[in-house]
Design a protein around this motif. Structure first.
Motif, mmCIF file in Angstrom:
data_model
loop_
_atom_site.group_PDB
_atom_site.id
_atom_site.type_symbol
_atom_site.label_atom_id
_atom_site.label_comp_id
_atom_site.label_asym_id
_atom_site.label_seq_id
_atom_site.Cartn_x
_atom_site.Cartn_y
_atom_site.Cartn_z
ATOM 1 N N GLY A 104 0.809 -1.217 0.000
ATOM 2 C CA GLY A 104 0.000 0.000 0.000
ATOM 3 C C GLY A 104 0.840 1.263 0.000
ATOM 4 O O GLY A 104 0.695 2.141 -0.886
ATOM 5 N N PRO A 105 1.757 1.415 0.978
ATOM 6 C CA PRO A 105 2.613 2.608 0.974
ATOM 7 C C PRO A 105 3.475 2.724 -0.281
ATOM 8 O O PRO A 105 3.680 3.827 -0.795
ATOM 9 N N LEU A 106 3.982 1.591 -0.779
ATOM 10 C CA LEU A 106 4.796 1.631 -1.995
ATOM 11 C C LEU A 106 3.964 2.087 -3.189
ATOM 12 O O LEU A 106 4.419 2.902 -4.011
ATOM 13 N N THR A 107 2.754 1.568 -3.295
ATOM 14 C CA THR A 107 1.872 1.953 -4.397
ATOM 15 C C THR A 107 1.573 3.444 -4.357
ATOM 16 O O THR A 107 1.657 4.147 -5.379
ATOM 17 N N VAL A 143 -1.429 4.236 -11.191
ATOM 18 C CA VAL A 143 -0.688 3.411 -10.238
ATOM 19 C C VAL A 143 -1.258 3.568 -8.832
ATOM 20 O O VAL A 143 -1.460 2.591 -8.109
ATOM 21 N N ALA A 144 -1.520 4.806 -8.427
ATOM 22 C CA ALA A 144 -1.949 5.077 -7.052
ATOM 23 C C ALA A 144 -3.425 4.800 -6.818
ATOM 24 O O ALA A 144 -3.865 4.725 -5.662
ATOM 25 N N TYR A 145 -4.214 4.647 -7.868
ATOM 26 C CA TYR A 145 -5.670 4.548 -7.757
ATOM 27 C C TYR A 145 -6.155 3.541 -6.722
ATOM 28 O O TYR A 145 -7.043 3.866 -5.910
ATOM 29 N N LEU A 337 5.859 -10.586 -6.903
ATOM 30 C CA LEU A 337 5.872 -9.128 -7.002
ATOM 31 C C LEU A 337 4.993 -8.642 -8.143
ATOM 32 O O LEU A 337 4.421 -7.556 -8.091
ATOM 33 N N PHE A 338 4.860 -9.457 -9.190
ATOM 34 C CA PHE A 338 4.005 -9.089 -10.322
ATOM 35 C C PHE A 338 2.572 -9.575 -10.126
ATOM 36 O O PHE A 338 1.627 -8.903 -10.517
ATOM 37 N N VAL A 339 2.396 -10.771 -9.549
ATOM 38 C CA VAL A 339 1.080 -11.393 -9.513
ATOM 39 C C VAL A 339 0.137 -10.749 -8.511
ATOM 40 O O VAL A 339 -1.045 -10.561 -8.775
ATOM 41 N N ASP A 340 0.663 -10.412 -7.341
ATOM 42 C CA ASP A 340 -0.203 -9.908 -6.283
ATOM 43 C C ASP A 340 -0.869 -8.609 -6.726
ATOM 44 O O ASP A 340 -0.202 -7.651 -7.130
ATOM 45 N N LEU A 341 -2.198 -8.577 -6.629
ATOM 46 C CA LEU A 341 -2.943 -7.385 -7.045
ATOM 47 C C LEU A 341 -2.544 -6.147 -6.248
ATOM 48 O O LEU A 341 -2.675 -5.022 -6.727
ATOM 49 N N ALA A 342 -2.083 -6.352 -4.999
ATOM 50 C CA ALA A 342 -1.703 -5.214 -4.176
ATOM 51 C C ALA A 342 -0.336 -4.653 -4.536
ATOM 52 O O ALA A 342 0.017 -3.562 -4.112
ATOM 53 N N SER A 343 0.456 -5.388 -5.310
ATOM 54 C CA SER A 343 1.792 -4.934 -5.679
ATOM 55 C C SER A 343 1.706 -3.840 -6.735
ATOM 56 O O SER A 343 0.927 -3.942 -7.686
ATOM 57 N N PRO A 344 2.533 -2.796 -6.600
ATOM 58 C CA PRO A 344 2.515 -1.716 -7.597
ATOM 59 C C PRO A 344 3.331 -2.029 -8.841
ATOM 60 O O PRO A 344 3.285 -1.279 -9.814
ATOM 61 N N LEU A 345 4.082 -3.136 -8.843
ATOM 62 C CA LEU A 345 5.034 -3.381 -9.913
ATOM 63 C C LEU A 345 4.354 -3.604 -11.263
ATOM 64 O O LEU A 345 4.802 -3.108 -12.291
ATOM 65 N N GLY A 346 3.255 -4.369 -11.270
ATOM 66 C CA GLY A 346 2.562 -4.629 -12.525
ATOM 67 C C GLY A 346 2.013 -3.358 -13.153
ATOM 68 O O GLY A 346 2.186 -3.118 -14.352
ATOM 69 N N ALA A 347 1.335 -2.536 -12.347
ATOM 70 C CA ALA A 347 0.784 -1.285 -12.863
ATOM 71 C C ALA A 347 1.898 -0.356 -13.317
ATOM 72 O O ALA A 347 1.772 0.343 -14.338
#
Length: 369
Positions: A104-107, A143-145, A337-347
């Motif tokens: 969350g904070p990273l996103t 990304v932040a949405y 890091l890519f799969v988790d919906l909460a991770s910002p990396l994919g977006a």
């Protein structure tokens, strides 16, 4: 309804072009071939593509484009095979490298940094083109949405943001590159090279994201011995989108094909594929123009055209290359890091790809005014 596949298919959009998140390869069936064989095919395609570019000065542009396209098809086939043969069941049992509490904070931090950076750089470097800053800010908000908007999956703001980002990308390309792109598309070999490359890129992303798969995953109380088509509500990009899940048992001989397609997923993949195709058409046009004029100046932008495409398309196989190199257990943190919906990396990967591809078209368009 095959709910697990739908959920993972939705997660795929958040990791556009990252790793196979819905390409179901688990279950009891053994892979039909070793993963290293698909890697070998991928490398052959890369060699053919790079070789075609290197011999460009010693052959006709049309021949070089044909060789490059053949190499891209072979490379995409290998990359798709690399993804389809992924031992997802081993990765799924692992843990993410970063605790989910940090996502969350990273996103939020990454998204706001993109917004502020876009505003500052856009106003300082291109004060007469506020559309650049606006597009960058929209991508940062993308990304932040999930963090800044309550009830993000059902909030109407998500739909508005998705449409606004798409319109902003189209507007930037139209304002700054429509003339150059128009000339490139008017040239038949360049047009076909761009269209073919865009289609290959779209299929590549669809398979790497799990929108399509030849290795369906058992589960969800679904009989995969029978073909079916059903509607679904698919999470992401940003919000829930109407979609369709399907399974064709004997698609090619005894090989099945399954998929999860939604309005949002198709729109986002289509956007990236279209940008890749336009960049490819521009590359073909540069090569062809060099043949016509005999000037080396026209090809000076070749690397600048190719680089964003390479950056955009390399992401989907990064985790799979790690799987082949160090094994599923060691590669699992990258996968998550890519799969988790909460991770910002994919977006972040998605918005970076869009920014690079659209920005390259705009740069080329300004240089040819």
């Amino acid at each position: 309804m095959h709910t697990r596949s739908i959920a993972r298919g939705g997660a795929a959009v958040a990791a556009l072009g990252a790793v196979p998140v819905a390409s179901a390869h688990g279950g009891e069936a053994a892979p039909p071939m070793p993963q290293w064989l698909a890697l070998a095919v991928l490398l052959v395609g890369v060699v053919v593509t790079v070789g075609s570019a290197l011999v460009r000065d010693r052959t006709a542009a049309t021949v070089a484009l044909g060789g490059a396209f053949a190499g891209l098809v072979v490379a995409a086939t290998g990359a798709i095979g690399l993804v389809q043969l992924s031992p997802v069941e081993s990765l799924a049992a692992s843990q993410p490298a970063i605790a989910r509490a940090w996502f969350g904070p990273l996103t939020l931090g990454i998204g706001l940094a993109v917004v502020v950076g876009s505003l500052a750089i856009g106003r300082m470097r291109w004060p007469n083109r506020p559309r650049y800053a606006a597009l960058g800010m929209l991508l940062g908000l993308w990304v932040a949405y999930p963090v800044i908007v309550p009830g993000s999956l059902t909030n109407p703001v998500g739909y508005l943001l998705a449409v606004a980002a798409l319109v902003a990308v189209c507007y930037v390309v139209w304002r700054d590159a429509s003339g150059l792109v128009g000339r490139a598309l008017a040239d038949r070999p360049s047009r076909w090279f761009g269209a073919g490359t865009g289609v290959v890129a779209g299929l590549f992303f669809a398979f790497s994201m799990g929108m399509l798969t030849f290795v369906p995953e058992p589960g969800g109380n679904v009989d995969l011995t029978e073909s079916f088509v059903t509607t679904a509500r698919v999470a992401n990009p940003l919000v829930y989108w109407p979609g369709v899940e399907f399974h064709v048992h004997d698609f090619v001989g005894t090989t099945p094909v399954s998929g999860v397609l939604s309005v949002g997923m198709v729109g986002m993949v289509g956007l990236v594929a279209a940008l890749v195709g336009l960049n490819a058409a521009l590359l073909g046009y540069q090569w062809r123009a060099n043949d016509a004029t005999g000037s080396a100046e026209v090809t000076t932008g070749t690397a600048a055209v190719a680089a964003p495409n390479a950056c955009c398309c390399c992401g989907p196989v990064v985790a799979e290359l790690a799987v082949v190199s160090v094994g599923p257990a060691a590669a699992a943190p990258l996968y998550w890091l890519f799969v988790d919906l909460a991770s910002p990396l994919g977006a972040l990967f998605f918005v970076t790809s869009v920014a690079l591809l659209a920005g390259n078209l705009a740069r080329a368009g300004r240089a040819n005014l």
